[in-house]
Motif scaffolding. Structure first.
Motif, PDB file in Angstrom:
ATOM      1  N   VAL A 480      -3.507   7.233   7.920  1.00  0.00           N
ATOM      2  CA  VAL A 480      -2.807   8.397   8.451  1.00  0.00           C
ATOM      3  C   VAL A 480      -1.528   7.973   9.172  1.00  0.00           C
ATOM      4  CG1 VAL A 480      -2.931  10.380   9.996  1.00  0.00           C
ATOM      5  CG2 VAL A 480      -4.932   9.754   8.639  1.00  0.00           C
ATOM      6  N   HIS A 481      -1.651   6.993  10.048  1.00  0.00           N
ATOM      7  CA  HIS A 481      -0.453   6.515  10.758  1.00  0.00           C
ATOM      8  C   HIS A 481       0.592   6.003   9.769  1.00  0.00           C
ATOM      9  CE1 HIS A 481      -1.673   7.090  14.863  1.00  0.00           C
ATOM     10  NE2 HIS A 481      -2.749   6.312  14.764  1.00  0.00           N
ATOM     11  N   ASP A 486       4.318   5.751  11.172  1.00  0.00           N
ATOM     12  CA  ASP A 486       4.134   4.950  12.388  1.00  0.00           C
ATOM     13  C   ASP A 486       3.503   3.615  11.972  1.00  0.00           C
ATOM     14  OD1 ASP A 486       3.563   3.870  14.864  1.00  0.00           O
ATOM     15  OD2 ASP A 486       2.972   5.789  15.740  1.00  0.00           O
ATOM     16  N   TYR A 487       4.330   2.705  11.467  1.00  0.00           N
ATOM     17  CA  TYR A 487       3.826   1.471  10.887  1.00  0.00           C
ATOM     18  C   TYR A 487       3.181   0.527  11.909  1.00  0.00           C
ATOM     19  CZ  TYR A 487       6.511   3.231   6.941  1.00  0.00           C
ATOM     20  OH  TYR A 487       7.022   4.024   5.940  1.00  0.00           O
ATOM     21  N   PRO A 488       3.706   0.423  13.138  1.00  0.00           N
ATOM     22  CA  PRO A 488       3.012  -0.440  14.117  1.00  0.00           C
ATOM     23  C   PRO A 488       1.569   0.027  14.381  1.00  0.00           C
ATOM     24  CG  PRO A 488       5.247  -0.008  14.836  1.00  0.00           C
ATOM     25  CD  PRO A 488       5.011   0.885  13.661  1.00  0.00           C
ATOM     26  N   LYS A 489       1.368   1.350  14.566  1.00  0.00           N
ATOM     27  CA  LYS A 489       0.000   1.840  14.776  1.00  0.00           C
ATOM     28  C   LYS A 489      -0.851   1.659  13.519  1.00  0.00           C
ATOM     29  CE  LYS A 489       0.720   5.212  18.499  1.00  0.00           C
ATOM     30  NZ  LYS A 489       0.625   6.643  18.896  1.00  0.00           N
ATOM     31  N   SER A 493      -4.317  -0.518  13.400  1.00  0.00           N
ATOM     32  CA  SER A 493      -5.593   0.048  12.950  1.00  0.00           C
ATOM     33  C   SER A 493      -6.178  -0.769  11.794  1.00  0.00           C
ATOM     34  CB  SER A 493      -5.404   1.504  12.517  1.00  0.00           C
ATOM     35  OG  SER A 493      -5.036   2.305  13.611  1.00  0.00           O
ATOM     36  N   HIS A 494      -5.329  -1.140  10.845  1.00  0.00           N
ATOM     37  CA  HIS A 494      -5.834  -1.916   9.701  1.00  0.00           C
ATOM     38  C   HIS A 494      -6.303  -3.307  10.134  1.00  0.00           C
ATOM     39  CE1 HIS A 494      -5.207   0.993   6.636  1.00  0.00           C
ATOM     40  NE2 HIS A 494      -3.906   1.074   6.800  1.00  0.00           N
ATOM     41  N   GLU A 495      -5.615  -3.881  11.115  1.00  0.00           N
ATOM     42  CA  GLU A 495      -6.065  -5.188  11.623  1.00  0.00           C
ATOM     43  C   GLU A 495      -7.384  -5.050  12.375  1.00  0.00           C
ATOM     44  OE1 GLU A 495      -2.588  -6.423  13.771  1.00  0.00           O
ATOM     45  OE2 GLU A 495      -1.792  -7.561  12.065  1.00  0.00           O
ATOM     46  N   GLY A 520      -1.158  -5.180   3.425  1.00  0.00           N
ATOM     47  CA  GLY A 520      -0.038  -5.498   2.547  1.00  0.00           C
ATOM     48  C   GLY A 520       0.901  -4.320   2.351  1.00  0.00           C
ATOM     49  N   LEU A 521       0.315  -3.117   2.193  1.00  0.00           N
ATOM     50  CA  LEU A 521       1.154  -1.924   2.021  1.00  0.00           C
ATOM     51  C   LEU A 521       2.015  -1.659   3.255  1.00  0.00           C
ATOM     52  CD1 LEU A 521      -1.428   0.492   0.321  1.00  0.00           C
ATOM     53  CD2 LEU A 521       0.485  -0.704  -0.776  1.00  0.00           C
ATOM     54  N   VAL A 522       1.431  -1.887   4.447  1.00  0.00           N
ATOM     55  CA  VAL A 522       2.200  -1.660   5.682  1.00  0.00           C
ATOM     56  C   VAL A 522       3.346  -2.661   5.784  1.00  0.00           C
ATOM     57  CG1 VAL A 522       2.129  -1.580   8.190  1.00  0.00           C
ATOM     58  CG2 VAL A 522       0.210  -0.659   6.877  1.00  0.00           C
ATOM     59  N   TYR A 523       3.034  -3.938   5.569  1.00  0.00           N
ATOM     60  CA  TYR A 523       4.099  -4.949   5.631  1.00  0.00           C
ATOM     61  C   TYR A 523       5.190  -4.652   4.605  1.00  0.00           C
ATOM     62  CZ  TYR A 523       1.800  -8.156   8.900  1.00  0.00           C
ATOM     63  OH  TYR A 523       1.257  -8.737  10.018  1.00  0.00           O
ATOM     64  N   TYR A 524       4.780  -4.169   3.426  1.00  0.00           N
ATOM     65  CA  TYR A 524       5.741  -3.811   2.380  1.00  0.00           C
ATOM     66  C   TYR A 524       6.688  -2.716   2.867  1.00  0.00           C
ATOM     67  CZ  TYR A 524       7.445  -1.905  -2.088  1.00  0.00           C
ATOM     68  OH  TYR A 524       8.236  -1.454  -3.112  1.00  0.00           O
ATOM     69  N   SER A 525       6.102  -1.695   3.508  1.00  0.00           N
ATOM     70  CA  SER A 525       6.921  -0.583   4.010  1.00  0.00           C
ATOM     71  C   SER A 525       7.787  -0.996   5.192  1.00  0.00           C
ATOM     72  CB  SER A 525       6.022   0.593   4.406  1.00  0.00           C
ATOM     73  OG  SER A 525       5.348   1.105   3.271  1.00  0.00           O
TER      74      SER A 525
END
Length: 718
Positions: A480-481, A486-489, A493-495, A520-525
């Protein structure tokens, strides 16, 4: 022979002619000719005593239609070792220490005739004047009530029996252990696992003091302790207990005894919940091999084993084998159980789950509705299994994109669960989780976040801190984040999800791959492509260990790695990864599945960036064809395909075709996206570029102006 031949006229009968060979010197079984006293004076009849046993020899057909058979029987020898082994075992297992009516009552309990057994023990109770002699009768009445599902009444009887036993028996007497064992089973059925464990441990302590180390009752205690630990979620202790039970049973029981099958089955369930599917499968296959030797082919226990094997194959992603196993379970249950029996509902439910995972949503929905219909007939309106059926129907509607019906079904599931379960029960957390997923896919991220946070709160109260479902909640909150930008949140959450999953799951568990994939998707974004690549490669490595080589999830990982390489400008590696994804998806998915469209789209993007416009155009047209078949006419992905085709035609200098494609993209995006969505602005811009190249500067200016307006609307108000 005349009687046997009558079967030829009835298609529902098969005629059997028994040919008996009898050597009177081999057996003490009593038999006699009754020709002179039989009602049938013309028949030469022989009467055998009830305990006469014959060994079956060969079986031969007597006609061409397989309607009449000859079965050759030989009177069993008194010294037959196999027969002696069987009869000795039967004597040991048929209550040798009980006599008369009491023994008959125990037989009736074993046969499932609980009402008749209760009548016998009530008569015995009325005939018993000595209070101390009532203890074993209280105990048996408690067993009967427990089997009838009347657990509180069972506990009342056991509590009457216990003080008498404590007063009249030695503290390590086996009968006291039996009573503690029975009390433990009642608490287990009531879900009070702490008290169940305490009772079973008391039973075990007594049995360790009073019985030989390989006595079968010790196996029973270890088995029951294993069941309690399993229900408490402590799989390591459950496995240790079941292994001890198995070791004892292997020493004390014949190799095909059903209790050995029970041990293997229970170990299979533990391995299954630990995510060790190969060992779970091996255990369940050993269980079914034993059951096939010792039980009738339609015995419900065989249905249970087929069901368990189906669950393992399902979790391994081998859906055809899962479906075959569940269909076998259903076949057994249809022959052996009442048409509204809850286990039939379970089979329909599990078949529905398989079809769901095979993306055959109409069949999945049909089977889940059959499961629901049976459960509505056989269970109370607030029974948790009804909640499970509504939940599963909700999942199907969710995957069919019918979010309104999905939300309705999940609301029904939540209502049932709120009535029947404690406020912190994990299934309530699951309902909140699923409602959150529906809102997430409806684009209502604030509501999605609210429901996922409710799910997380319940799971924190009711589950151990390293339980996988907590990892699921953190994972979903992260999604959701991520979609709220909101990539930091999202990363946090994923961590958190990964931190829970690492110690609690096997190193090759698919959920670990999911966490690495999402990180991986978050780091990509966030534009951190090296970290994105590292995370996706970890996800892929896990999936390659735990899933079949053509599992769709492997295709997803190759696809994501391809996207990272594409963004890093490494087009050959990007193309290689996307082609691997495409091959897997072609083998594992229907030809019109949207993920195939995604692969063709991504391959098209790579070819476009490599300047190979004909191959790019062919790939994007393949993507468009699939999406036209599988998606609604106003789906944003169709807009994406028309946009990409337009870009290729533009680069090839065919402005007329490019303009037509971009106009189609714009029409879809205006219908399906908010007016300030960046993709709407991109379409205005692309059309403006075309008009500029076609020297129609007025229209170019107009479309550029609209693109600027969209961009201004999308900017923050401050």
């Amino acid at each position: 022979l005349n009687f046997a031949q009558q079967a030829a006229t009835n298609p529902n009968l098969v005629g059997i002619l028994f040919i008996m060979s009898i050597n009177p010197t081999d057996s003490t079984s009593v038999f006699a000719s009754i020709k002179n006293v039989s009602y049938f004076h013309t028949k030469d009849e022989v009467l055998f005593s009830m305990h006469t046993i014959f060994r079956i020899g060969d079986i031969q057909p007597m006609d061409e239609n397989n309607r009449l058979y000859q079965v050759n029987l030989t009177l069993a020898n008194d010294n037959d070792e196999h027969l002696r082994t069987i009869t000795d075992r039967i004597r040991k297992e048929t209550f040798p220490n009980s006599k008369g009516w009491s023994r008959l009552g125990e037989f009736l309990i074993k046969m499932g005739q609980f009402n008749k057994a209760e009548e016998i023990y009530e008569v015995l109770f009325d005939q018993t004047t000595d209070e101390n002699d009532k203890a074993p009768i209280y105990n048996q009445l408690g067993r009967i009530k427990d089997k009838q599902g009347k657990h509180l009444e069972a506990l009342t009887y056991y509590e009457k029996s216990l003080p008498i036993y404590q007063k009249t028996l030695a503290s390590n007497h086996p009968d006291l252990a039996h009573l503690y064992n029975n009390i433990g089973e009642v608490y287990y059925s009531m879900g009070d696992y702490s008290k169940a464990l305490a009772s079973h441990e008391k039973a075990l302590t007594i049995r360790q003091q009073s019985l030989p180390s390989n006595h079968s009752d010790l196996g029973v205690s270890y088995n029951n302790i294993g069941l309690v630990y399993y229900s408490m979620g402590d799989c390591s202790k459950a496995l240790a207990s079941h292994e001890k039970a198995l070791a004892i049973r292997q020493q004390s029981l014949p190799s095909n005894h059903p209790d050995l099958g029970v041990s293997y089955s229970n170990m299979g369930l533990v391995y299954y919940n630990m995510g060790d599917y190969p060992k779970a499968l091996l255990s369940h296959e050993k269980a079914i091999a034993i059951k096939q030797q010792s039980l009738p082919s339609i015995h419900p226990s065989l249905g249970n084993s087929y069901n368990n094997i189906g669950l393992v194959y399902y979790s391994m992603g081998d859906y055809p084998k899962a479906l075959a196993s569940h269909e076998k379970a259903l076949g057994v249950r249809q022959q052996s159980l009442a048409s509204n029996h809850s286990d039939l509902g379970m089979s329909y439910n599990n078949i529905g789950l398989v079809y769901y995972s095979m993306s055959d949503y109409p069949k999945a929905l049909s089977f889940h509705e059959k499961a629901l219909a049976i459960r509505q007939q056989s269970l109370a309106s607030s029974h948790p299994d009804l909640g499970a059926s509504y939940n599963n129907i909700g999942l199907v509607y969710y995957s069919m994109g019918d979010y309104a019906k999905a939300l309705s079904s999940h609301d029904n599931a939540l209502t049932v669960r709120q009535k029947s379960l404690p406020s912190n029960h994990p299934d309530l957390g699951m309902s909140y989780n699923n409602i959150g997923l529906v809102h997430y896919n409806m684009g209502d991220y604030p509501k999605a976040l609210s429901f996922h946070e409710k799910a997380l709160a319940i799971r924190r109260q009711s589950l151990p801190s390293d339980h996988p479902d907590l990892g699921m909640s953190y994972n979903n909150i992260g999604l959701v984040h991520y979609n709220m930008g909101d990539y930091p949140k999202a990363l946090s959450s994923h961590e958190a999800a990964l931190a829970i999953r690492l110690p609690s799951l096997a190193s090759n568990h698919p959920d670990l791959a999911t966490s690495y994939n999402n990180i991986g998707l978050v780091y990509y974004s966030m534009g951190d492509y090296p970290k994105a690549l590292a995370s996706h490669e970890k996800a892929l490595a896990i999936k390659q260990q735990s899933l079949p080589s053509i599992h769709p999830s492997l295709g997803n990982s190759h696809n994501n790695i391809g996207l990272v390489y594409y963004s890093m400008g490494d087009y050959p590696k990007a193309l290689s990864s996307h082609e691997k994804a495409l091959v897997i998806r072609q083998q594992s998915l229907p030809s019109d599945h949207s993920d195939l469209g995604m692969s063709y789209n991504n391959i098209g993007l790579v070819y476009y960036s490599m300047g190979d416009h004909p191959k790019a155009l062919a790939s994007h047209e393949n993507a468009l064809t699939i999406r036209q078949k599988s998606l609604p006419s106003d789906h944003p992905d169709l807009g994406m395909s028309y946009n990409n085709i337009g870009l290729v035609y533009y680069s090839m200098g065919d402005y007329a075709k490019a303009l037509l494609s971009h106009e189609k993209a714009l029409a879809i995006r205006q219908h399906s996206l908010p007016s300030n969505h960046p993709d709407v602005g991109a379409s205005y811009n692309n059309i403006g570029v075309l008009y500029e190249n076609m020297s129609n500067y007025a229209k170019a200016h107009s479309f550029y102006g609209r693109a600027v307006q969209v961009a201004q609307q999308a900017l923050p108000s401050n």
